[in-house]
Design an enzyme around this catalytic site. Structure first.
Site, mmCIF file in Angstrom:
data_model
loop_
_atom_site.group_PDB
_atom_site.id
_atom_site.type_symbol
_atom_site.label_atom_id
_atom_site.label_comp_id
_atom_site.label_asym_id
_atom_site.label_seq_id
_atom_site.Cartn_x
_atom_site.Cartn_y
_atom_site.Cartn_z
ATOM 1 N N VAL A 151 0.766 -1.243 0.000
ATOM 2 C CA VAL A 151 0.000 0.000 0.000
ATOM 3 C C VAL A 151 0.804 1.304 0.000
ATOM 4 O O VAL A 151 0.530 2.191 -0.785
ATOM 5 C CB VAL A 151 -0.987 -0.017 1.192
ATOM 6 N N CYS A 152 1.828 1.422 0.826
ATOM 7 C CA CYS A 152 2.465 2.730 0.993
ATOM 8 C C CYS A 152 3.132 3.234 -0.280
ATOM 9 O O CYS A 152 3.168 4.426 -0.526
ATOM 10 C CB CYS A 152 3.466 2.699 2.133
ATOM 11 N N GLY A 153 3.665 2.328 -1.073
ATOM 12 C CA GLY A 153 4.304 2.787 -2.303
ATOM 13 C C GLY A 153 3.423 2.534 -3.502
ATOM 14 O O GLY A 153 3.904 2.421 -4.624
ATOM 15 N N ASP A 154 2.127 2.436 -3.285
ATOM 16 C CA ASP A 154 1.229 2.022 -4.355
ATOM 17 C C ASP A 154 0.976 3.130 -5.367
ATOM 18 O O ASP A 154 0.536 4.223 -5.022
ATOM 19 C CB ASP A 154 -0.095 1.553 -3.751
ATOM 20 N N CYS A 208 1.762 5.991 8.103
ATOM 21 C CA CYS A 208 2.423 4.958 7.305
ATOM 22 C C CYS A 208 3.382 4.176 8.206
ATOM 23 O O CYS A 208 4.267 4.749 8.832
ATOM 24 C CB CYS A 208 3.179 5.628 6.162
#
Lengths: 161, 186
Positions: free
Chosen positions: A46-49, B32
């Site tokens: 998710v975070c680097g999506d 995050c």
């Protein structure tokens, strides 16, 4: 990596599902600018999506009069669940049947893996490719290249005048 | 390789001197998990390089995935307006696993800030423009996920562990020093 379509080429049309009961054709966007973002698969971390990032940049793309379509070889049901989970506010095209046909027509299909490349295209108001970019499959290309390219294009109002 | 397009200004939250040979800029999202894990690594890097490093933190909340990231960023800005940015920044990252509206209020209260004023600022979006401006600048600089680091303006695509960040900082420092030598010897 193969050769993706370059600027000046006519953007191959497609008419493919965006939801289990809805289809979308590229030709419906004639007169407008469209960003085509091919990506390997839904549900990457998710975070680097990439799609979540583009979702965030959507208002900026629209400032330049450009719509965004995400395209992967996932099916429409998969896209629907993925878009809902990430609250994506743009259509995801299911390049599912025949698998990868759209990606293939843009030179952006990885036969070895059965997924689309991480390839970006800007289709101009006349249906031609104005800019394209192929990123290594593991690298999220970000949105700076797209925004720079949109900025360099003549203003849409001027073109239509 | 993408480059940072917006140099540090008075609007930024900065640790260290402008004279430092290396500047590290981070774009982060308080909700995050990777950014939460990166903060102690950054602290280790700051301790290691001391006055040889300048560090700035900018907001990059991916709001649709992390609904608390933006309120948290605005809370940090609110604390910053009262001279307590880094205190709040550390507190939010330390409590990343239990981030919530009440947690943010409790952290503000713990720092002696006016919780009602914070609630008001969040409701009015008093600091939203600052957070949005960080985000937009990050997008234009090629931020492609969080955390995203720039070392002397160049995007660092390696891991965020202290060892990897330190190696990138050392390399940038050597590079900066050789340029200075080049100018002097010309």
């Amino acid at each position: 990596m193969g050769e993706i379509l370059r600027p000046g080429a006519k953007a191959p049309d497609f008419d493919a599902p965006v939801t289990p009961d809805q289809k979308l054709a590229l030709s419906e966007f004639r007169g407008r600018r469209v960003i085509l973002a091919f990506y390997p698969a839904d549900w990457s971390p998710v975070c680097g999506d990439q799609m979540s990032l583009y979702n965030l940049v959507l208002p900026e793309f629209r400032k330049y009069g450009a719509e965004l379509l995400g395209i992967s070889a996932d099916g429409a049901w998969c896209h629907q669940a993925y878009a809902k989970a990430n609250q994506l506010h743009f259509p995801l095209i299911a390049d599912f049947h025949p698998k990868g046909e759209i990606a293939r027509s843009y030179g952006a299909y990885r036969d070895s893996d059965g997924v689309a490349e991480r390839a970006l295209f800007i289709v101009d108001e006349s249906g031609h490719i104005a800019w394209s970019h192929l990123s290594p499959i593991a690298v999220n290309p970000g949105a700076d290249g797209i925004l720079d390219a949109l900025e360099r294009m003549p203003r849409l109002e001027a073109v239509n005048a | 390789m993408p480059e940072l397009r917006f140099p540090i200004t008075g609007q930024d939250h900065v640790i260290g001197s402008a004279d430092a040979p290396v500047t590290l800029v981070e774009y982060g999202d308080y909700q995050c998990p990777h950014c939460q894990a990166a903060w102690p690594e950054v602290e280790a890097v700051l301790r290691r390089f001391g006055r040889n490093l300048r560090y700035a933190y900018r907001h990059f909340p991916i709001a649709t995935v992390h609904p608390l990231a933006k309120p948290a960023a605005e809370t940090a800005e609110f604390a910053g307006a009262h001279g307590l940015f880094w205190e709040m920044h550390s507190a939010i990252y330390a409590n990343g696993h239990q981030l919530s509206g009440p947690t943010l209020a409790a952290l503000a209260s713990g720092l002696g800030l006016d919780v009602a004023a914070l609630g008001d600022a969040l409701e009015r979006g008093s600091y939203a423009a600052k957070v949005d401006s960080d985000l937009l600048g990050g997008i234009r600089s090629g931020v492609n996920g969080t955390p995203c680091f720039f070392v002397n303006g160049r995007r660092h695509d390696g891991p965020y562990e202290a060892a990897a960040l330190s190696a990138a900082i050392e390399a940038a420092r050597t590079d900066a020093e050789s340029r200075v030598v080049g100018i002097v010897s010309e």
